[in-house]
Design a protein around this motif. Structure first.
Motif: not given
Length: 413
Positions: A39-45, A53-56, A85-87, A106-108
Motif C-alpha cells: 500500500g501507498h508509495g512515492g509521494h503518498d507516504p 512512513k507506512e509506505k516503507n 518506492d513509486v506511486f 493481498i494488500s499490505v
C-alpha cells in the motif's frame, strides 16, 4: 497400405489432442497467481510515525512475503503492484491483479490512530459495509489515497473518500468472493495470533476501493499501529517484518492447500512442520463469515452464541459410531459452536457438526447413498452456494473421490 493408414490415424489423433480443449494443452496446470500489493508509495507516504512512513513498512513486508512464496512454492506466480518506492493509483493496483487473472489479492498496510491514541495488534479486512465508525475511519484513511490523483473525480465516478454518504454503495454490492476472502482473512488472523504472537484485532469489513475493483478473493492486512511507539519500533525491525511476512505466508499456504484439496482431492502444497494442518488431509469450507465488529473484544471473531461443547462431543461421537462409507454435505464452518437458530444455518433443520483442527464444521444430510446426498445438495444450493460433499469411512474422514469410486463399484456389483 495398412501401416500407412495406421500412421495417418495416429497423426490425426495427436493433432486432435493438441487442438482439443480436453487435450494435452489443457492438462498443463495453470500457475496459482497471487498479487501482493504494498500500500501507498512515492509521494503518498501513508500513515506517518515518529521514525518511519507506512509506505516503507508495507513494501518491506510485501517483498518478504513474495520472497517466501517464490522460495517455497514453485507452482505459484507472484506479481507485485510495486517493488520500489513509486506511486500506483488505486484502480491501477486492482487492474494489475485483474490482468494477471490472479487467484488471490493481498494488500499490505499499516494502521494508525489520531490524537495520540494508543493501540496494538494486527487486523485483516475484507470488502463490505463498515458496521462501525471506527471501521469507516480505516476505510476513509486508505481510500484517501485517490486524493493524490489529479483526475480522481472522473476515475472513481465522483467518489469522495471523506464522505460517509459515498460508502452507501457498499451496502448494495454483492461480492461473490466474500466467503473465500473472509476465510483467508481468518487464517491470517489465526497465524498473527498463534505464529506471530500478535494481539488479534480480528476480521473486519469496510468499503475499500482497491478491493472493490479486484475480481478475485481479496484481503487488506493492517500489520499494526505506526502511531504507537512500541508498535512502530516492531514494524521497523528485521524481526517484526520477517515475522509478519511469515504469518501471512503460512495463512496463504493453508488457504492454497485447502483450495487444491477441495478442487482436486489432493494437494502438493506442504505446510511447515511446526504448524498444525488445519484440514487434516481434507478441506475446510470457505463459507464461514467470521467478522469482528466489537473493538472492545478483539479476540471475538464469530457469533456470541454460548458454547455447547457437549453437543460438539456428541456430533463427533455420532460420526465415529457409523460404519462403512457415509456421505454428508458440508455447508459452513465456524471457530466456535453455533446456536441451532443461528442465522447462518438459514433455518435448516437436522444440521450436525464435528470438530477438526480447532474448527467446527457443519454438515447436512447423512447417507451411504451418494446419489441421495447429491440430490439434497442440489435442493439447498440456493441457500448454500459453496456447499460441497464430504465422506467418512468407519467414522474417519476420507477422500470424497475415493469414496465415490467405492460407492460406484459396490452399486455395479
Amino acid at each position: 497400405m495398412k501401416l500407412y493408414r495406421r500412421y495417418i490415424l495416429f497423426i490425426s489423433i495427436c493433432l486432435g489432442l493438441l487442438t482439443s480443449p480436453f487435450g494435452i494443452s489443457s492438462a498443463i496446470a495453470k500457475d496459482f497467481v497471487v498479487v501482493i500489493d504494498a500500500g501507498h508509495g512515492g509521494h503518498d507516504p501513508g500513515a506517518v510515525g515518529k521514525i518511519s512512513k507506512e509506505k516503507n513498512i508495507n513494501l518491506n513486508v510485501a517483498l518478504k512475503l513474495g520472497k517466501q512464496i517464490k522460495k517455497n512454492c514453485p507452482d505459484v506466480k507472484v506479481v507485485y503492484t510495486r517493488e520500489r518506492d513509486v506511486f500506483i493509483p488505486l484502480d491501477r493496483r486492482a487492474e494489475i491483479a485483474n490482468d494477471a487473472k490472479a487467484d488471490l489479492f493481498i494488500s499490505v498496510h499499516t494502521n494508525a490512530l489520531a490524537n495520540n491514541r494508543v493501540a496494538k495488534g494486527a487486523s485483516t479486512w475484507t470488502l463490505g459495509l463498515a458496521k462501525s465508525d471506527a471501521n469507516l475511519e480505516v476505510a476513509k484513511r486508505e481510500n484517501s489515497v485517490i486524493l493524490y490523483e489529479s483526475d480522481y473525480k472522473t476515475r472513481y465516478a465522483g467518489f469522495n473518500p471523506n464522505s460517509a454518504e459515498s460508502y452507501i454503495i457498499f451496502e448494495f454490492m454483492q461480492d461473490k468472493y466474500m466467503s473465500q476472502s473472509v476465510h483467508l482473512a481468518s487464517l491470517v488472523q489465526r497465524h498473527f495470533r498463534n505464529t506471530c504472537q500478535r494481539v488479534d484485532r480480528g476480521v473486519h469489513q469496510a468499503g475499500f476501493l482497491v478491493l472493490k475493483a479486484s475480481a478475485m478473493p481479496s484481503i487488506l492486512v493492517e500489520l499494526g499501529f505506526i502511531s504507537t511507539p512500541e508498535e512502530e519500533r516492531y514494524l521497523n525491525s528485521e524481526t517484526g517484518t520477517t515475522t509478519l511476512a511469515d504469518g501471512i505466508f503460512r495463512a496463504f499456504l493453508a488457504y492454497k492447500r485447502e483450495q487444491e484439496i477441495r478442487q482436486n482431492g489432493s494437494s502438493n502444497t506442504i505446510l511447515p512442520e511446526d504448524v498444525p494442518d488445519p484440514v487434516k488431509k481434507e478441506t475446510i469450507d470457505t463459507t464461514s463469515n467470521e467478522t469482528l465488529e466489537n473493538e472492545e473484544s478483539p479476540k471475538e471473531v464469530v457469533s456470541k452464541a454460548p458454547q455447547r461443547p457437549q453437543q460438539v462431543e456428541k456430533a463427533v461421537t455420532s460420526q465415529t459410531e457409523r460404519s462403512g462409507i457415509v456421505f454428508k454435505i458440508q455447508i459452513l464452518t465456524s471457530s466456535r459452536p453455533l446456536a441451532q437458530n443461528d442465522k447462518r444455518l438459514k433455518g435448516l433443520k437436522g444440521v450436525d457438526y464435528y470438530k477438526e483442527g480447532g474448527i467446527y464444521k457443519y454438515t447436512y444430510g447423512d447417507s451411504s447413498d451418494y446419489n441421495n446426498v447429491l440430490r439434497t445438495k442440489r435442493n439447498i444450493a440456493a441457500q448454500f452456494k459453496d456447499a460441497f460433499i464430504i465422506a467418512f469411512k468407519d467414522g474417519k474422514k476420507m477422500n470424497v473421490n475415493v469414496a465415490i469410486d467405492e460407492f460406484k463399484r459396490k452399486r455395479n456389483k
